[in-house]
Design a protein around this motif. Structure first.
Motif, PDB file in Angstrom:
ATOM      1  N   THR A  73       0.750  -1.259   0.274  1.00 59.73           N
ATOM      2  CA  THR A  73      -0.127  -0.068  -0.053  1.00 59.73           C
ATOM      3  C   THR A  73       0.943   1.193  -0.006  1.00 59.73           C
ATOM      4  N   GLN A  75       0.809   5.833  -1.514  1.00 59.57           N
ATOM      5  CA  GLN A  75       0.015   7.047  -1.687  1.00 59.57           C
ATOM      6  C   GLN A  75       0.831   7.709  -2.972  1.00 59.57           C
ATOM      7  N   TYR A  76      -0.283   8.080  -3.714  1.00 57.13           N
ATOM      8  CA  TYR A  76       0.472   8.836  -5.036  1.00 57.13           C
ATOM      9  C   TYR A  76      -0.263  10.072  -5.319  1.00 57.13           C
ATOM     10  N   LYS A  77       0.372  11.297  -5.379  1.00 62.06           N
ATOM     11  CA  LYS A  77      -0.267  12.505  -5.918  1.00 62.06           C
ATOM     12  C   LYS A  77      -0.691  12.680  -6.897  1.00 62.06           C
ATOM     13  N   LYS A  82      -4.403  13.335  -3.271  1.00 58.22           N
ATOM     14  CA  LYS A  82      -3.581  12.196  -2.675  1.00 58.22           C
ATOM     15  C   LYS A  82      -4.393  10.989  -2.694  1.00 58.22           C
ATOM     16  N   THR A  83      -3.843   9.968  -3.316  1.00 61.08           N
ATOM     17  CA  THR A  83      -4.787   8.680  -3.590  1.00 61.08           C
ATOM     18  C   THR A  83      -4.148   7.683  -2.947  1.00 61.08           C
ATOM     19  N   THR A  84      -4.623   6.834  -2.051  1.00 58.09           N
ATOM     20  CA  THR A  84      -4.043   5.503  -1.602  1.00 58.09           C
ATOM     21  C   THR A  84      -4.245   4.181  -2.588  1.00 58.09           C
ATOM     22  N   ASP A 198       6.056   6.642  -4.321  1.00 59.32           N
ATOM     23  CA  ASP A 198       5.806   8.169  -4.605  1.00 59.32           C
ATOM     24  C   ASP A 198       7.005   8.852  -4.824  1.00 59.32           C
TER      25      ASP A 198
END
Length: 216
Positions: A73, A75-77, A82-84, A198
């Motif tokens: 898991t 996160q990415y911007k 910001k999305t997990t 990320d």
């Protein structure tokens, strides 16, 4: 809706050979190639994903080594926030010499190199819909014998098993997509790693494969 990266990819296609020359194996992250764009290669030498046991693979938060078939898991911007994501490198396809030559403008630039494509599955875990062009695949890299490969921009993104991010719109929570990234690596490399993180992350998620693209 015309995404901004669509126009960039079309413009980038004629200079694929130049990008390859500037991003030869061993380059540092943030080297000459743009960070956008994704690609794929198909063929008969692709390694199957890890066998499924019926149980959902264990997820881990943060970076580090993952077992075959295991998702991590992160996160990415994205442009919409910001999305997990749950992320798992399913397999690596090692291209043939002929496949590799077809991907570059000047085959001489590919001397001693072979195309390797990582198939990475991303699942949106929220908190909301990813609107516009998803960029999460930009975090995926291939390392060969400890050195980062050269990103092959403008590689085909429409081959079996790979989805083009340009065609993914309004990515819903719980929805999964397989996006591929193609790198040029030294022919005959013994150990491969698919890494995802990320931008700015200190410890990427890592999946190990052998020189034939089989999960270890």
């Amino acid at each position: 809706m015309l995404h901004s990266r669509t126009a960039w990819l079309r413009a980038a296609a004629p200079v694929a050979a130049l990008a390859l020359a500037l991003t030869a194996c061993g380059g540092k992250k943030g080297a000459a190639e743009p960070s956008t764009g994704s690609g794929s290669a198909g063929g008969t030498n692709s390694a199957d994903a890890a066998p499924q046991t019926g149980a959902e693979p264990t997820r881990t938060a943060g970076g580090g080594a993952q077992r075959p078939g295991q998702s991590g898991t992160g996160q990415y911007k994205e442009e919409s926030g910001k999305t997990t994501y749950d992320v798992v490198a399913q397999k690596v396809h090692i291209g043939t010499e002929d496949e590799t030559k077809k991907m570059v403008q000047d085959p001489a630039n590919a001397k001693g190199l072979i195309a390797a494509t990582a198939y990475v599955k991303f699942t949106n875990k929220g908190p909301g819909v990813v609107k516009g062009l998803a960029k999460v695949d930009d975090g995926a890299e291939i390392y060969a014998d400890g050195q980062r490969g050269g990103l092959l921009i403008a590689a085909p993104a429409d081959l079996p098993g790979c989805e083009d991010p340009i065609d993914i719109d309004n990515w819903q929570v719980g929805e999964s997509h397989v996006i591929c990234r193609t790198y040029m690596i030294p022919e005959g490399a013994k150990a491969l790693e698919v890494r995802w993180s990320d931008e700015g992350a200190t410890k990427p998620l890592v999946w190990k494969f052998d020189g034939a693209g089989r999960a270890e």
